[in-house]
Design a protein around this motif. Sequence first.
Motif, PDB file in Angstrom:
ATOM      1  N   GLN A  35     -56.905  13.709 -24.196  1.00 29.94           N
ATOM      2  CA  GLN A  35     -57.749  12.521 -24.262  1.00 29.94           C
ATOM      3  C   GLN A  35     -58.988  12.690 -23.384  1.00 29.94           C
ATOM      4  OE1 GLN A  35     -55.517   8.848 -23.765  1.00 29.94           O
ATOM      5  NE2 GLN A  35     -53.729   9.856 -24.615  1.00 29.94           N
ATOM      6  N   ASN A  38     -61.976  14.510 -24.867  1.00 27.60           N
ATOM      7  CA  ASN A  38     -62.731  13.809 -25.901  1.00 27.60           C
ATOM      8  C   ASN A  38     -63.493  12.584 -25.403  1.00 27.60           C
ATOM      9  OD1 ASN A  38     -61.812  15.539 -27.915  1.00 27.60           O
ATOM     10  ND2 ASN A  38     -59.948  14.352 -28.212  1.00 27.60           N
ATOM     11  N   ARG A  42     -65.950   9.661 -27.469  1.00 31.22           N
ATOM     12  CA  ARG A  42     -65.198   8.455 -27.838  1.00 31.22           C
ATOM     13  C   ARG A  42     -65.619   7.219 -27.041  1.00 31.22           C
ATOM     14  NH1 ARG A  42     -64.305  11.738 -31.412  1.00 31.22           N
ATOM     15  NH2 ARG A  42     -62.256  12.521 -31.941  1.00 31.22           N
ATOM     16  N   GLN A  45     -65.098   3.745 -28.829  1.00 31.44           N
ATOM     17  CA  GLN A  45     -63.717   3.278 -28.831  1.00 31.44           C
ATOM     18  C   GLN A  45     -63.309   2.783 -27.444  1.00 31.44           C
ATOM     19  OE1 GLN A  45     -64.790   6.142 -30.144  1.00 31.44           O
ATOM     20  NE2 GLN A  45     -63.711   6.626 -32.044  1.00 31.44           N
ATOM     21  N   VAL A  79     -55.199   1.183 -33.181  1.00 25.28           N
ATOM     22  CA  VAL A  79     -56.056   1.903 -34.123  1.00 25.28           C
ATOM     23  C   VAL A  79     -57.129   2.690 -33.366  1.00 25.28           C
ATOM     24  CG1 VAL A  79     -57.739   1.603 -35.989  1.00 25.28           C
ATOM     25  CG2 VAL A  79     -55.603   0.292 -36.021  1.00 25.28           C
ATOM     26  N   LEU A  80     -57.752   2.064 -32.368  1.00 18.15           N
ATOM     27  CA  LEU A  80     -58.788   2.741 -31.589  1.00 18.15           C
ATOM     28  C   LEU A  80     -58.216   3.880 -30.750  1.00 18.15           C
ATOM     29  CD1 LEU A  80     -60.857  -0.346 -30.404  1.00 18.15           C
ATOM     30  CD2 LEU A  80     -61.594   1.420 -32.021  1.00 18.15           C
ATOM     31  N   LYS A  81     -57.075   3.644 -30.113  1.00 15.75           N
ATOM     32  CA  LYS A  81     -56.504   4.670 -29.246  1.00 15.75           C
ATOM     33  C   LYS A  81     -56.123   5.912 -30.038  1.00 15.75           C
ATOM     34  CE  LYS A  81     -53.752   5.595 -25.329  1.00 15.75           C
ATOM     35  NZ  LYS A  81     -53.254   5.081 -24.105  1.00 15.75           N
ATOM     36  N   ARG A  82     -55.676   5.733 -31.262  1.00 19.50           N
ATOM     37  CA  ARG A  82     -55.303   6.888 -32.089  1.00 19.50           C
ATOM     38  C   ARG A  82     -56.516   7.761 -32.385  1.00 19.50           C
ATOM     39  NH1 ARG A  82     -53.341   7.373 -36.455  1.00 19.50           N
ATOM     40  NH2 ARG A  82     -51.861   8.991 -35.983  1.00 19.50           N
ATOM     41  N   GLU A  83     -57.711   7.195 -32.271  1.00 18.09           N
ATOM     42  CA  GLU A  83     -58.937   7.972 -32.503  1.00 18.09           C
ATOM     43  C   GLU A  83     -59.342   8.805 -31.284  1.00 18.09           C
ATOM     44  OE1 GLU A  83     -61.972   5.250 -33.781  1.00 18.09           O
ATOM     45  OE2 GLU A  83     -60.805   4.563 -35.500  1.00 18.09           O
ATOM     46  N   LEU A  84     -58.713   8.577 -30.138  1.00 18.82           N
ATOM     47  CA  LEU A  84     -59.104   9.285 -28.923  1.00 18.82           C
ATOM     48  C   LEU A  84     -58.713  10.757 -28.948  1.00 18.82           C
ATOM     49  CD1 LEU A  84     -58.289   6.683 -26.124  1.00 18.82           C
ATOM     50  CD2 LEU A  84     -60.485   7.151 -27.232  1.00 18.82           C
ATOM     51  N   ASP A  86     -55.694  13.626 -31.143  1.00 21.86           N
ATOM     52  CA  ASP A  86     -54.573  13.789 -32.074  1.00 21.86           C
ATOM     53  C   ASP A  86     -53.228  13.651 -31.378  1.00 21.86           C
ATOM     54  OD1 ASP A  86     -56.297  14.196 -34.198  1.00 21.86           O
ATOM     55  OD2 ASP A  86     -56.240  16.385 -34.032  1.00 21.86           O
ATOM     56  N   ASP A  94     -45.847   7.276 -35.510  1.00 23.27           N
ATOM     57  CA  ASP A  94     -46.505   6.493 -36.560  1.00 23.27           C
ATOM     58  C   ASP A  94     -45.476   5.790 -37.445  1.00 23.27           C
ATOM     59  OD1 ASP A  94     -48.974   7.280 -35.624  1.00 23.27           O
ATOM     60  OD2 ASP A  94     -49.258   8.832 -37.142  1.00 23.27           O
TER      61      ASP A  94
END
Length: 160
Positions: A35, A38, A42, A45, A79-84, A86, A94
């Motif tokens: 995390q 990235n 990010r 987010q 939803v946002l945290k999953r974008e931080l 993989d 999930d």
Amino acid sequence: SPIILPPGRREELQQSLMLFFTGFSRFASDFAQDQLKNLNQRKTQLRAMRGMVNSAIDILRDVRAPIHELGELLHQSWVLKRELADSVSNSKIDEIYEAGRAAGAIGGKLLGAGGGGFMVFVVEPEKREAVREKLKDLIHVNFGFDTEGSKIVLYQPNGL
């Protein structure tokens, strides 16, 4: 800063939370490193998630605000945290999250850095049994809020 809730609001919140052990654990440091790599990409987010903190506090403090609004915020944050990165989630996490939502959970959060451990859901009290049944393969952990703070449970100056 502590969030002081009237006893009725605290009870309403407690009755709307469910905690499950996912059945597997991980080293948080491994996931946190992904995390951190990235962060610069990010910022959108992260700013959105930071803004949700104040909204969550407002919901908790306003006894007229339905607790399900907190669940909706948690879902948006999920939803946002999953974008931080993989590594925040995996297919098993999930599946657990989606199963909880399909059974009536409004939103949830994986506690810790990601990849396993405990998951908390906001669930309207009348849907708790359906969520428990849907996630029956997981360990449901009953818990309560403590108002006394930290305590030393065992003190052995010479070790165990």
